[in-house]
Every structure is written in structure tokens, then in C-alpha cells.
Enzyme design. Structure first.
Site, PDB file in Angstrom:
ATOM      1  N   LYS A 103     -23.795  56.712  -4.903  1.00 53.98           N
ATOM      2  CA  LYS A 103     -23.335  56.043  -5.778  1.00 53.98           C
ATOM      3  C   LYS A 103     -23.891  56.483  -7.191  1.00 53.98           C
ATOM      4  O   LYS A 103     -23.293  56.527  -8.345  1.00 53.98           O
ATOM      5  CB  LYS A 103     -23.739  54.442  -5.577  1.00 53.98           C
ATOM      6  N   LYS A 118     -14.297  57.117   3.442  1.00 49.32           N
ATOM      7  CA  LYS A 118     -14.343  55.688   3.459  1.00 49.32           C
ATOM      8  C   LYS A 118     -13.058  54.985   2.791  1.00 49.32           C
ATOM      9  O   LYS A 118     -13.312  55.263   1.402  1.00 49.32           O
ATOM     10  CB  LYS A 118     -15.679  54.905   3.310  1.00 49.32           C
ATOM     11  N   LYS A 143     -13.129  50.269  -2.779  1.00 52.17           N
ATOM     12  CA  LYS A 143     -12.409  49.601  -3.900  1.00 52.17           C
ATOM     13  C   LYS A 143     -12.692  50.566  -4.958  1.00 52.17           C
ATOM     14  O   LYS A 143     -12.087  50.380  -6.254  1.00 52.17           O
ATOM     15  CB  LYS A 143     -12.707  48.330  -4.082  1.00 52.17           C
TER      16      LYS A 143
HETATM   17  P1  TYM Z   1     -19.561  45.461   0.008  1.00 50.14           P
HETATM   18  O1  TYM Z   1     -19.236  44.515  -0.876  1.00 50.14           O
HETATM   19  O2  TYM Z   1     -19.538  46.947  -0.221  1.00 50.14           O
HETATM   20  O3  TYM Z   1     -18.550  45.317   1.204  1.00 50.14           O
HETATM   21  C1  TYM Z   1     -18.553  44.034   2.207  1.00 50.14           C
HETATM   22  C2  TYM Z   1     -18.315  44.211   3.415  1.00 50.14           C
HETATM   23  O4  TYM Z   1     -17.307  45.086   3.779  1.00 50.14           O
HETATM   24  C3  TYM Z   1     -17.588  45.998   4.573  1.00 50.14           C
HETATM   25  N1  TYM Z   1     -16.933  47.105   4.491  1.00 50.14           N
HETATM   26  C4  TYM Z   1     -16.247  47.935   5.182  1.00 50.14           C
HETATM   27  N2  TYM Z   1     -15.970  47.663   6.438  1.00 50.14           N
HETATM   28  C5  TYM Z   1     -15.315  48.939   7.303  1.00 50.14           C
HETATM   29  N3  TYM Z   1     -14.513  49.820   6.487  1.00 50.14           N
HETATM   30  C6  TYM Z   1     -14.577  49.763   5.206  1.00 50.14           C
HETATM   31  N4  TYM Z   1     -13.966  50.921   4.547  1.00 50.14           N
HETATM   32  C7  TYM Z   1     -15.387  48.699   4.434  1.00 50.14           C
HETATM   33  N5  TYM Z   1     -15.749  48.763   3.246  1.00 50.14           N
HETATM   34  C8  TYM Z   1     -16.452  47.733   3.165  1.00 50.14           C
HETATM   35  C9  TYM Z   1     -18.962  46.455   4.376  1.00 50.14           C
HETATM   36  O5  TYM Z   1     -19.713  46.954   5.444  1.00 50.14           O
HETATM   37  C10 TYM Z   1     -19.581  44.837   4.264  1.00 50.14           C
HETATM   38  O6  TYM Z   1     -19.812  44.617   5.361  1.00 50.14           O
HETATM   39  N6  TYM Z   1     -24.588  45.788   0.494  1.00 50.14           N
HETATM   40  C11 TYM Z   1     -23.424  44.958   0.878  1.00 50.14           C
HETATM   41  C12 TYM Z   1     -23.415  43.580   0.422  1.00 50.14           C
HETATM   42  C13 TYM Z   1     -24.614  42.804   0.982  1.00 50.14           C
HETATM   43  C14 TYM Z   1     -25.129  42.301   2.001  1.00 50.14           C
HETATM   44  C15 TYM Z   1     -26.118  41.692   1.882  1.00 50.14           C
HETATM   45  C16 TYM Z   1     -24.179  42.438   3.346  1.00 50.14           C
HETATM   46  C17 TYM Z   1     -25.419  42.263  -0.168  1.00 50.14           C
HETATM   47  N7  TYM Z   1     -26.605  41.625   0.649  1.00 50.14           N
HETATM   48  C18 TYM Z   1     -26.905  41.134   3.100  1.00 50.14           C
HETATM   49  C19 TYM Z   1     -25.198  41.857   4.535  1.00 50.14           C
HETATM   50  C20 TYM Z   1     -26.143  41.127   4.291  1.00 50.14           C
HETATM   51  C21 TYM Z   1     -22.160  45.636  -0.060  1.00 50.14           C
HETATM   52  O7  TYM Z   1     -22.097  46.064  -0.855  1.00 50.14           O
HETATM   53  O8  TYM Z   1     -20.892  45.306   0.736  1.00 50.14           O
END
Ligand code: TYM
Length: 334
Positions: free
Chosen positions: A111, A194, A197
Site C-alpha cells: 500500500k 488479488k 476495490k
Molecule cells: P478488507 O476491508 O480489505 O477486506 C475485508 C475482508 O474481505 C477479504 N477479502 C478477500 N478475500 C478473498 N479474496 C479477495 N480478493 C479479498 N479481498 C478482500 C479480506 O481478507 C477481509 O477478510 N484489515 C482488514 C480489516 C480488519 C479486520 C480487523 C479483519 C480490521 N480489523 C480485525 C479481521 C479482524 C481489511 O483491510 O479487510
């Protein structure tokens, strides 16, 4: 009963990877677990967010969770900034976590890109806040996509170091729950990247709000390879685009990769894509419509988040109080 926690950023359109890697599993887990799901707006601002869009995006993601099948009465659904204890525990974890640990985080490297000096301190410390999200509720299961695995390992390291440093057995070590056949959904334009968004190409992803025509067009244009589909998942090795599309089909239809391969053994991509489109529209269409309906009722969505935040605070406040005691911070007795 074990406690589940997970989070999702309100940074724009939800995409199929969010649904298959996270939301679909969250919905499944709600039946047998005590679940807390958080829209992590404090994480979102580690990268620039237009202040005019942050609240609508927070509502839209909330609508996405409910439209995917999460029951806001049964589960706690809230946004992070309404529970200030997340940021308070994160500060304590900033003092437990090590620079050397954060330096290894690949998401920060991706990032921040080449201009690392110009990345926010928040983006760097992001995994400490994530550890705080989970441990503030002493959650033991964290359903996420594959890309979050490294952050969860860091959460375990923080929990363990806190327990060791203070000589307590206070925080559980949270387990990643990486479930289903599509734990890493890849871009439709490049099977080695991957689905995200933040990808500038709209054609690379299916958004949860895409209508049938848009879904059909994106799947029709999805990159493939010249061979027919294999009858055995082993033969997907070295074929990232085929593996991705079959994985998506399997996850959307709740089947194993092996069953989908048997079903489409020897088929051409063109025929498979027709079936995949039909399946994706049948799953995502109703969710997208329900999201659009809920977005016309912001009062309802704000109410869900406010009630959820109150329920979350009721769990978080005593746990943070115990942490303050363990650390030795002087608190007023009143
Ligand atoms: P974020 O907002 O990027 O994504 C949310 C969830 O979607 C999953 N995900 C995917 N899974 C499979 N293939 C993909 N292409 C894909 N894109 C996104 C992510 O693995 C995630 O589960 N850091 C985290 C948010 C967060 C969090 C937490 C998660 C903050 N605090 C505590 C668990 C526990 C994030 O940026 O997810």
C-alpha cells in the site's frame, strides 16, 4: 461458546472477494457463534478518504453485511469509531508491538508503494489497531480472506507478548478462520493479482452492486487460457485464471473444486462462463437489490450501528479496564 470477530473497511464498493473470502463465511458462522462484525472506519483513514464519502460508505458496507444475510439482532454490527476503546487499546499495543514485526508486513509495503516516506504513520501501525479490534473482545476466531493471515499472526504475537511481559494469561491467541473454496479471489484481468476495490480497472472485479448486464460483461471478458477445463483440480496448477474462475464457481455454489471440475470436465470456457454468469447473478442480484433498498433508509442503518456500538462497548469497557489495571495505569475509582 467461542467468540468471533471480524472487520471490513468502508473504502468503496464491496467486491466478490469480500463476499466469498469474508461475508459469506460470517453469515454461516452466525448460527453457532457469538459474532461481532465491525466496519473499520478508523482503518480506512490510514489512506486518504473524502470526508463527504466516509459516512455513506460506512452505511453501504453495513447494508452489504445485512443484505448478505447477517442478522443485526443476533450479531453485533457496528462501526469502529463509535467504540473509542479500539483506539485506546491500540495505543497500548503500539507499546507492545515491535518495529521489526511491522517492518515485515507485506500489506504495508504494497500500500505504501515506492513513496514509503510519505505513507501515514497510521498505515504503518495499522496491524496494531487490528490486533486491538480482535483482542478488545477476547475473540478467539477471526474469519478472513487469505490476505489477512499475516496480520493475524501479528495479533497472536502481540497477545502473547502482552501476556508474557505482564506475567498474565489474559488475552487468548486468536485463530484465523480461512474458509471455503475462494479464500483468495483473483482479478478477472490477471489471475496472479488479488481482486481488490483499489484496482483501477473496473473490469478486474465484480462489485456486489453490479447488475446482471455488468456481471455478464465482466465474466465474458475475464481472462482465460487456451485449454479446456480439467476434470481434476490438480490440473489447475499453473493455470491461475482457470483456477480462479472454478474457485469462484465452487464457492458461489457451495461445492468443492473437485465436484465443479467433474461437472465441467472438458468444457470450453465460453460455455462455463455462461453458467458462471447465471450463478453469480442469482447469488449477487438479490444482495445488490437489498443493499440499494437499505441505502434509501439511512436512519435504519444508523440505528443498527448505534445499537451495535452500544452492545460492543458493553463488552469492551470492562476488558479495557482490566488491561489498564494490568499495565498499572492509575484510574479514578468513581
Ligand atoms: P478488507 O476491508 O480489505 O477486506 C475485508 C475482508 O474481505 C477479504 N477479502 C478477500 N478475500 C478473498 N479474496 C479477495 N480478493 C479479498 N479481498 C478482500 C479480506 O481478507 C477481509 O477478510 N484489515 C482488514 C480489516 C480488519 C479486520 C480487523 C479483519 C480490521 N480489523 C480485525 C479481521 C479482524 C481489511 O483491510 O479487510
Amino acid at each position: 461458546m467461542s467468540r468471533i470477530f471480524s472487520g471490513i473497511q468502508p473504502t468503496g464498493d464491496l467486491q466478490l472477494g469480500n463476499y466469498l473470502g469474508a461475508l459469506k463465511n460470517w453469515v454461516m458462522l452466525q448460527h453457532d457463534h457469538d459474532c461481532i462484525y465491525c466496519v473499520v472506519d478508523l482503518h480506512a483513514i490510514t489512506m486518504w478518504q473524502d470526508p463527504k464519502l466516509l459516512a455513506p460508505n460506512t452505511r453501504e458496507v453495513t447494508a452489504g453485511l445485512i443484505a448478505s444475510g447477517l442478522d443485526p439482532d443476533k450479531n453485533i454490527i457496528f462501526n469502529q469509531s463509535q467504540v473509542p476503546q479500539h483506539a485506546e487499546l491500540a495505543w497500548i499495543f503500539n507499546c507492545v508491538s515491535r518495529l521489526g514485526w511491522l517492518n515485515r508486513m507485506t500489506q504495508f509495503k504494497d500500500k505504501a508503494g515506492k513513496d514509503r516516506e510519505n505513507a501515514s504513520v497510521g498505515l504503518y501501525a495499522y496491524p496494531n489497531l487490528m490486533a486491538s479490534d480482535i483482542l478488545l473482545y477476547k475473540a478467539n476466531g477471526v474469519p478472513v480472506g487469505e490476505d489477512q493471515k499475516q496480520h493475524l499472526e501479528l495479533s497472536r504475537d502481540i497477545a502473547q507478548k502482552f501476556n508474557n511481559d505482564y506475567g498474565v494469561d489474559f488475552f487468548p491467541l486468536p485463530e484465523p478462520l480461512i474458509l471455503g473454496e475462494a479464500t483468495r479471489v483473483m482479478s478477472l484481468r490477471d489471475g496472479t493479482k488479488k481482486m481488490s476495490k483499489s484496482d483501477p480497472s473496473e473490469a478486474s472485479r465484480i462489485n456486489m452492486t453490479d447488475g446482471p448486464d455488468s456481471i455478464a460483461k465482466k465474466i465474458r471478458k475475464a481472462k482465460t487460457d487456451p485449454e479446456d477445463l480439467p476434470g481434476d483440480p490438480k490440473d489447475l496448477a499453473g493455470r491461475p485464471e482457470a483456477a480462479n474462475l472454478i474457485g469462484i464457481y465452487a464457492a458461489l455454489s457451495d461445492q468443492s473444486l473437485a465436484d465443479v471440475c467433474t461437472q465441467f470436465d472438458g468444457a470450453q470456457f465460453s460455455a462455463f462462463k455462461v453458467d458462471l454468469t447465471e450463478l453469480a447473478v442469482s447469488v449477487l442480484g438479490p444482495i445488490g437489490k437489498e443493499m440499494a433498498r437499505m441505502m434509501r433508509d439511512p436512519v435504519y442503518l444508523d440505528g443498527v450501528l448505534s445499537t451495535g456500538s452500544e452492545r460492543a462497548r458493553a463488552i469492551a469497557v470492562p476488558i479495557l479496564g482490566d488491561v489498564y489495571d494490568i499495565v498499572g495505569l492509575l484510574q479514578s475509582q468513581s
